[in-house]
Design a protein around this motif. Sequence first.
Motif, PDB file in Angstrom:
ATOM      1  N   GLU A   3      44.616 -29.248 115.381  1.00  0.00           N
ATOM      2  CA  GLU A   3      44.261 -27.574 115.012  1.00  0.00           C
ATOM      3  C   GLU A   3      43.175 -27.775 114.250  1.00  0.00           C
ATOM      4  OE1 GLU A   3      47.916 -24.876 115.015  1.00  0.00           O
ATOM      5  OE2 GLU A   3      48.683 -26.532 114.137  1.00  0.00           O
ATOM      6  N   LYS A   5      40.562 -25.088 112.362  1.00  0.00           N
ATOM      7  CA  LYS A   5      41.119 -23.752 111.497  1.00  0.00           C
ATOM      8  C   LYS A   5      40.407 -22.859 111.181  1.00  0.00           C
ATOM      9  CE  LYS A   5      46.195 -23.716 111.851  1.00  0.00           C
ATOM     10  NZ  LYS A   5      47.163 -23.308 110.961  1.00  0.00           N
ATOM     11  N   SER A  23      43.074 -24.983 119.225  1.00  0.00           N
ATOM     12  CA  SER A  23      44.037 -25.233 119.630  1.00  0.00           C
ATOM     13  C   SER A  23      44.208 -26.902 120.204  1.00  0.00           C
ATOM     14  CB  SER A  23      45.242 -24.387 119.233  1.00  0.00           C
ATOM     15  OG  SER A  23      44.720 -23.784 118.579  1.00  0.00           O
TER      16      SER A  23
END
Length: 363
Positions: A3, A5, A23
Amino acid sequence: MLELKSVGKKVGNQFHITDVNLSLEKGSLNVLLGPTLSGKTSLMRLMAGLDRPTHGDILMDGKSVAKTPVQKRNVAMVYQQFINYPAFNVYENIASPLRVAGVDKATIDKKVREAADLLKLTPYLDRTVLNLSGGQQQRTALARALVKGAELVLLDEPLANLDYKLREELRIELPRIFAETGAIFVYATTEPHEALLLGGDTATLHEGRVTQFGKTIDVHNRPADLVTAQTFSDPPMNVVAMEKRGKKLVHAQGETSLPKNLDSLSDGAYRIGVRPHHIRLHADPTAPVKMEGNVSTSEIAGSETFVHLGTGDDRLVVLTHGVHRVNSGDRIPYYLNPSRFFVFSPEGDLVLAPASAENGEAA
């Protein structure tokens, strides 16, 4: 799962990567598609741990690895310039990461032979890599990455330096190879054709930003905006300004009765996107929108011809099958099929995609 972010990377006063959110599932094939300098390699270096993000976080299976160096991550990377140990034979090249890790001899032999079989290298295990073709050398580099058993395998334009035949051969083989492993694969390319052939999921990049991420065919067929559409078209998608006025479609060279598939549009100005291979140079009943342009140049590439046209402020490229000889300065007609139109707002957001996109066909 890997992931990213709100990941950003700043070098000096310039952001090379800006607010990337992705993701990537285990066992997935993910394509990074974009032109040179769009941020593909910078993003892969962040994924690998070769660079640290300026802000945001990178997680593997829910655990932050943003500050974990590459040596402590289970990552393998294959570059455009494939790297092998010239003094070693193919077997020892593939075995090298396992030997460094202290894996026992029997396990090494098993894993090397499995990888060699997967990549059709078994007949060449005793050869030094200098006695291999370019494609075989690249397969050796791929096998070494696979045998490592990495959670994340990064391939940075791995086929770019191979000749056409070898590229096509490996493009066909790679999805099969990826499907037989449980790793997360990330494959960077500048070529829309390669992304479509590989399948999986695609993230389109532009100036360090991910403009769209999803199933490859869906991103191709329904680009969220004009920037994504241009990225996923080679040559880039043509754009023509048009306006809907009641039952008329008005453009720089006149007007046309409104095609039925554009009935749902509100009156107003639009930017119409047309892929180069959907423009016709000869009258066609399926392409009723006739326009004219001045030829700036034409290129014959094997069985295809690229014709570059100027129409007022618009610049277009037509890709047509066969050899078409036109001269610079000629004024020639061209024909557009409204059923192939991508309709964008003046700001570049997608308003309407071709009907073929809704049916799962390549638009």
